[in-house]
Design an enzyme around this catalytic site. Structure first.
Site, PDB file in Angstrom:
ATOM      1  N   ARG A   1     -28.731  22.256 -22.701  1.00  0.00           N
ATOM      2  CA  ARG A   1     -30.268  22.486 -22.675  1.00  0.00           C
ATOM      3  C   ARG A   1     -31.021  21.087 -23.015  1.00  0.00           C
ATOM      4  O   ARG A   1     -31.959  20.683 -22.153  1.00  0.00           O
ATOM      5  CB  ARG A   1     -30.774  23.592 -23.517  1.00  0.00           C
ATOM      6  CG  ARG A   1     -30.428  23.749 -24.869  1.00  0.00           C
ATOM      7  CD  ARG A   1     -31.102  24.797 -25.499  1.00  0.00           C
ATOM      8  NE  ARG A   1     -30.282  25.113 -26.919  1.00  0.00           N
ATOM      9  CZ  ARG A   1     -31.196  25.501 -28.176  1.00  0.00           C
ATOM     10  NH1 ARG A   1     -32.381  25.632 -27.912  1.00  0.00           N
ATOM     11  NH2 ARG A   1     -30.475  25.550 -29.124  1.00  0.00           N
TER      12      ARG A   1
ATOM     13  N   GLU B   1     -42.994  35.641 -17.127  1.00  0.00           N
ATOM     14  CA  GLU B   1     -41.966  34.800 -16.153  1.00  0.00           C
ATOM     15  C   GLU B   1     -42.147  35.385 -15.023  1.00  0.00           C
ATOM     16  O   GLU B   1     -42.001  34.662 -14.178  1.00  0.00           O
ATOM     17  CB  GLU B   1     -40.746  35.499 -17.111  1.00  0.00           C
ATOM     18  CG  GLU B   1     -40.392  34.956 -18.365  1.00  0.00           C
ATOM     19  CD  GLU B   1     -40.703  35.937 -19.601  1.00  0.00           C
ATOM     20  OE1 GLU B   1     -41.331  36.870 -19.329  1.00  0.00           O
ATOM     21  OE2 GLU B   1     -40.646  35.441 -20.649  1.00  0.00           O
TER      22      GLU B   1
ATOM     23  N   PHE C   1     -34.350  36.175 -19.195  1.00  0.00           N
ATOM     24  CA  PHE C   1     -35.528  36.423 -18.489  1.00  0.00           C
ATOM     25  C   PHE C   1     -35.874  35.837 -17.168  1.00  0.00           C
ATOM     26  O   PHE C   1     -36.807  36.320 -16.436  1.00  0.00           O
ATOM     27  CB  PHE C   1     -36.644  35.839 -19.318  1.00  0.00           C
ATOM     28  CG  PHE C   1     -36.534  36.407 -21.081  1.00  0.00           C
ATOM     29  CD1 PHE C   1     -36.301  37.768 -21.064  1.00  0.00           C
ATOM     30  CD2 PHE C   1     -36.573  35.331 -22.107  1.00  0.00           C
ATOM     31  CE1 PHE C   1     -36.241  38.156 -22.520  1.00  0.00           C
ATOM     32  CE2 PHE C   1     -36.274  35.860 -23.387  1.00  0.00           C
ATOM     33  CZ  PHE C   1     -36.035  37.197 -23.320  1.00  0.00           C
TER      34      PHE C   1
ATOM     35  N   HIS D   1     -29.650  29.503 -22.402  1.00  0.00           N
ATOM     36  CA  HIS D   1     -29.302  30.728 -23.329  1.00  0.00           C
ATOM     37  C   HIS D   1     -28.557  31.614 -22.496  1.00  0.00           C
ATOM     38  O   HIS D   1     -28.916  32.806 -22.188  1.00  0.00           O
ATOM     39  CB  HIS D   1     -30.394  31.267 -23.969  1.00  0.00           C
ATOM     40  CG  HIS D   1     -30.959  30.397 -24.910  1.00  0.00           C
ATOM     41  ND1 HIS D   1     -31.663  29.263 -24.577  1.00  0.00           N
ATOM     42  CD2 HIS D   1     -31.059  30.716 -26.263  1.00  0.00           C
ATOM     43  CE1 HIS D   1     -32.096  28.728 -25.978  1.00  0.00           C
ATOM     44  NE2 HIS D   1     -31.604  29.596 -26.659  1.00  0.00           N
TER      45      HIS D   1
ATOM     46  N   ASP E   1     -28.748  35.947 -31.518  1.00  0.00           N
ATOM     47  CA  ASP E   1     -29.722  36.888 -30.907  1.00  0.00           C
ATOM     48  C   ASP E   1     -29.180  38.325 -30.377  1.00  0.00           C
ATOM     49  O   ASP E   1     -29.771  39.147 -30.251  1.00  0.00           O
ATOM     50  CB  ASP E   1     -30.379  36.070 -29.767  1.00  0.00           C
ATOM     51  CG  ASP E   1     -31.634  35.341 -30.195  1.00  0.00           C
ATOM     52  OD1 ASP E   1     -31.797  35.249 -31.640  1.00  0.00           O
ATOM     53  OD2 ASP E   1     -32.109  34.673 -29.319  1.00  0.00           O
TER      54      ASP E   1
ATOM     55  N   ARG F   1     -27.063  26.910 -24.672  1.00  0.00           N
ATOM     56  CA  ARG F   1     -27.764  26.854 -25.864  1.00  0.00           C
ATOM     57  C   ARG F   1     -26.836  26.047 -27.211  1.00  0.00           C
ATOM     58  O   ARG F   1     -27.504  25.298 -27.783  1.00  0.00           O
ATOM     59  CB  ARG F   1     -27.716  28.331 -26.572  1.00  0.00           C
ATOM     60  CG  ARG F   1     -28.320  28.341 -28.037  1.00  0.00           C
ATOM     61  CD  ARG F   1     -28.442  29.593 -28.665  1.00  0.00           C
ATOM     62  NE  ARG F   1     -28.962  29.514 -29.892  1.00  0.00           N
ATOM     63  CZ  ARG F   1     -27.719  29.692 -30.901  1.00  0.00           C
ATOM     64  NH1 ARG F   1     -26.582  29.548 -30.888  1.00  0.00           N
ATOM     65  NH2 ARG F   1     -28.156  29.610 -32.291  1.00  0.00           N
TER      66      ARG F   1
END
Ligand SMILES: Cc1ncc(C[n+]2csc(CCOP(=O)(O)OP(=O)(O)O)c2C)c(N)n1
Ligand SMILES: [Mg+2]
Lengths: 331, 298
Positions: free
Chosen positions: A26, A74, A99, A124, A132, A182
């Site tokens: 990223r 989004e 998302f 991610h 998470d 990530r």
């Protein structure tokens, strides 16, 4: 009534350092985008309140006027990208992979059905999300976006390739879904590395079996090939950075030359890279294929390497799958 | 009010109740900071801002009981802002829904205390969340479903302010008012900050109360750190008929830990050092022994 009204200046002071992964995909993406900003004056970047997580904080710094904030919304962001493309911009939608799934119907209609030159870059993805947990670990995105007509799907393997893929994505005219990542990841490729949409690459030769991998699984595939070599098994490794359109010609060649394949991805075993490879081979050169991926379950909290082991996508599992594929070939 | 609780002990005076809830909130804050420290990642800001709301909901307002988590008549709570999971787990630990020590194993492999709440890991958690906006819709569905089955339970959901930028939150709001869900109460943790910056810098929410009113809700703006005020308005929401209620609770993100208060970066993706954790626990009023207990788990 308001107990407090934080101001922008307050917001700057006393900030802790974010968990920074400078060698993550990223960050490589964010820096590449920023570096390409001047060369692509029509490029605009869309954010939904997670620029710090997706890497595009670099672009915000270099090109604040072309960074468009949509808030945590989004679906609006995705379809708005279609609008921006309709009037001549090259929008890059950025959010977490999970998302992107939330806005997939907007991507389908307003980006792909309308055939817009718009890009989606998803950070991610997969178990690589780590702590998470299961709700945040998209293990379905490659399958879902691959199923949309006209969508190109890319998952680069290291920071060097990410930079090249970012450029290629902007030069390509049409909708693209690209995965970043990530966690910190290994650098696999040198400065002479090439990237072309739709082309896989043999990055380690071998003739007993071919391991086809994408994203962070490429490093694990190389480690598996290394350990197989110690027991006298010669494994070829293909970096299949484009999942769609899949490089069917290369797969066919590998099927003929090595007689068995393994696919490896940080994704559900259904519908992603493994599905794409199996479809291509079934139509041309059927041969034994073993699938390494998450076995149709959700993920969980944990550190990425722990999770890779727990869910069976680390290097030893790839090596096991290679042995199985070879056994099936000899039968 | 928490009826089953009342059958066990006499109803406490308002002052005693407030004191009990303040202590609960203090524990929730300490435990949240400690679990995030042990995890090495997590979202402290929005856990700290919501602690007083959690204490009032679980410690007084809701009819929920650790020994009857499957009782159909229980009230339902949906943490729509799922990243505040540490505060939910700490609340569960304080009120007997889970073990306090176990709940320090936040975000670890094989621990049921995932980064975001998961109904299959913890049976007292009512639904899985983590994708902003969705919990609110699930709460609407629960409220409709309970009413249809003539179950008098209430449904509570907690949302972040940034979360209100999701269109889904407003789809849910419209549907709740349309269906006259007076068994539904939404609590907004209005801490004015979200992931990257202040709400105002990301996507303006104001005039927020007017928006909810226009959507047909009964609206109250309250101080989300004033326990008697929170209790009072939760009670009024329960007495409201024909309309869903929303409490817009003005809070401070990072509340109780001075170095975190009002700093967006303490939202998430932060790794607390031992020194930062000790400083936070001290500021929250933890004793030396408590700090030891929170920080050193065997
Ligand atoms: C649909 C969705 N988009 C993005 C995120 C990533 N995210 C997690 S928390 C957060 C900010 C939330 O801000 P707010 O609702 O104000 O929460 P609080 O301040 O109470 O922590 C974001 C963008 C998410 N969890 N869900
Ligand atoms: Mg907030």
């Amino acid at each position: 009534m308001s107990l407090n009204s934080p101001t922008a200046s307050l917001c700057e002071a006393g900030a802790p350092a974010l968990i920074a992964n400078s060698d993550s995909l990223r960050e490589a993406f964010g820096k590449a985008l920023s570096a390409l900003g001047d060369e692509f004056p029509k490029l605009v970047v869309l954010d939904a309140d997670i620029a710090g997580g997706t890497g595009v904080h670099h672009f915000r710094k270099s090109h604040p006027d072309r960074m468009i904030q949509f808030g945590i919304a989004e679906q609006n962001m995705m379809a708005a990208a279609g609008g921006m493309a309709a009037v001549g911009l090259i929008p890059v939608v950025t959010t977490f992979a999970v998302f992107c799934l939330r806005a997939i119907e907007q991507a389908r209609l307003s980006l792909c059905y309308a055939r817009r030159n718009a890009k989606i870059v998803a950070s991610h993805p997969g178990l690589d999300v780590g702590p998470d947990g299961g709700s945040a670990q998209a293990l379905e995105d490659l399958a879902a976006f691959r199923a949309i007509p006209g969508m190109t799907v890319i998952s680069p393997a290291d920071p060097t390739e990410m930079v090249l893929a970012t450029r290629a994505m902007l030069e390509y005219d049409g909708p693209v879904y690209m995965r970043t990542g990530r966690s910190p990841c290994a650098r696999l490729f040198g400065e002479d590395h090439k990237f072309e949409i739709g082309k896989g690459q043999i990055i380690r030769d071998g003739d007993d079996v071919t391991i086809v991998a994408c994203g962070i699984e490429v490093a694990r595939a190389l480690a598996a090939a290394e350990s197989l070599a110690e027991e006298g098994i010669s494994a070829r490794v293909v970096n299949m950075a484009t999942i769609k359109p899949i490089d069917a010609a290369l797969l066919s060649r590998c099927a003929v030359e090595t007689g068995a394949l393994v696919t490896a991805e940080d994704h559900n075993i259904h519908g992603g890279l493994g599905g794409a490879v199996a479809e291509a081979l079934a139509a041309t050169t059927p041969c034994p294929v073993e699938f390494v991926g998450v076995k149709d379950t959700f993920g969980a909290s944990g550190e990425p390497e722990e999770l890779a082991h727990h869910f069976g996508i680390s290097a030893p599992f790839i090596a096991d799958a290679a042995r199985r594929a070879i056994r099936r070939k000899r039968k | 009010m928490n009826q089953k609780f009342q059958t066990v002990s006499a109803q406490p005076s308002p002052a005693m109740l407030a004191e009990k809830l303040a202590e609960a909130a203090r524990f929730i804050r300490c435990h949240s900071v400690a679990s995030i420290f042990h995890a090495g990642s997590g979202h402290p800001g929005g856990a700290l801002s919501s602690a007083d709301l959690f204490a009032c909901l679980y410690g007084a307002e809701m009819n929920v009981w650790p020994n009857a988590i499957h009782d159909p008549s229980r009230d339902r709570f949906v943490l729509s802002k799922g990243h505040a999971a540490p505060a939910l787990y700490a609340t569960g630990a304080h009120f007997g829904f889970c073990d306090a020590k176990a709940a320090l194993a936040l975000r670890k492999l094989n621990s049921p205390f995932q980064g975001h709440p998961h109904v299959l890991d913890l049976p007292w958690v009512e639904t899985s969340t983590g994708s902003l906006g969705q919990g609110m819709s699930v709460a609407v569905g629960m409220a409709i479903g309970l009413r249809l089955q003539k179950i008098p339970a209430r449904v509570y959901t907690m949302l972040g302010d940034g979360e209100l930028q999701e269109g889904e939150a407003w789809e849910a709001a419209m549907s709740a008012a349309h269906h006259k869900l007076d068994n539904l109460c939404a609590v907004i943790d209005y801490n004015k900050l979200q992931s990257d910056n202040c709400n105002d810098a990301i996507m303006r929410l104001e005039p927020l109360a007017d928006k909810w009113r226009a959507f047909g809700w009964s609206v109250a703006e309250i101080d989300g750190h004033n326990i008697p005020e929170i209790l009072d308005h939760l009670g009024r929401a329960g007495a409201t008929r024909e309309k869903p209620s929303v409490l817009i609770a003005h809070t401070i993100k990072g509340k109780g830990v001075p170095y975190m208060e009002n700093i967006p970066t303490w939202h998430g993706s932060v790794k607390l050092t031992p020194a930062q954790t000790e400083e936070a626990l001290t500021a929250l009023g933890a004793s030396a022994d408590e700090i030891k207990g929170f920080m050193h788990v065997s």
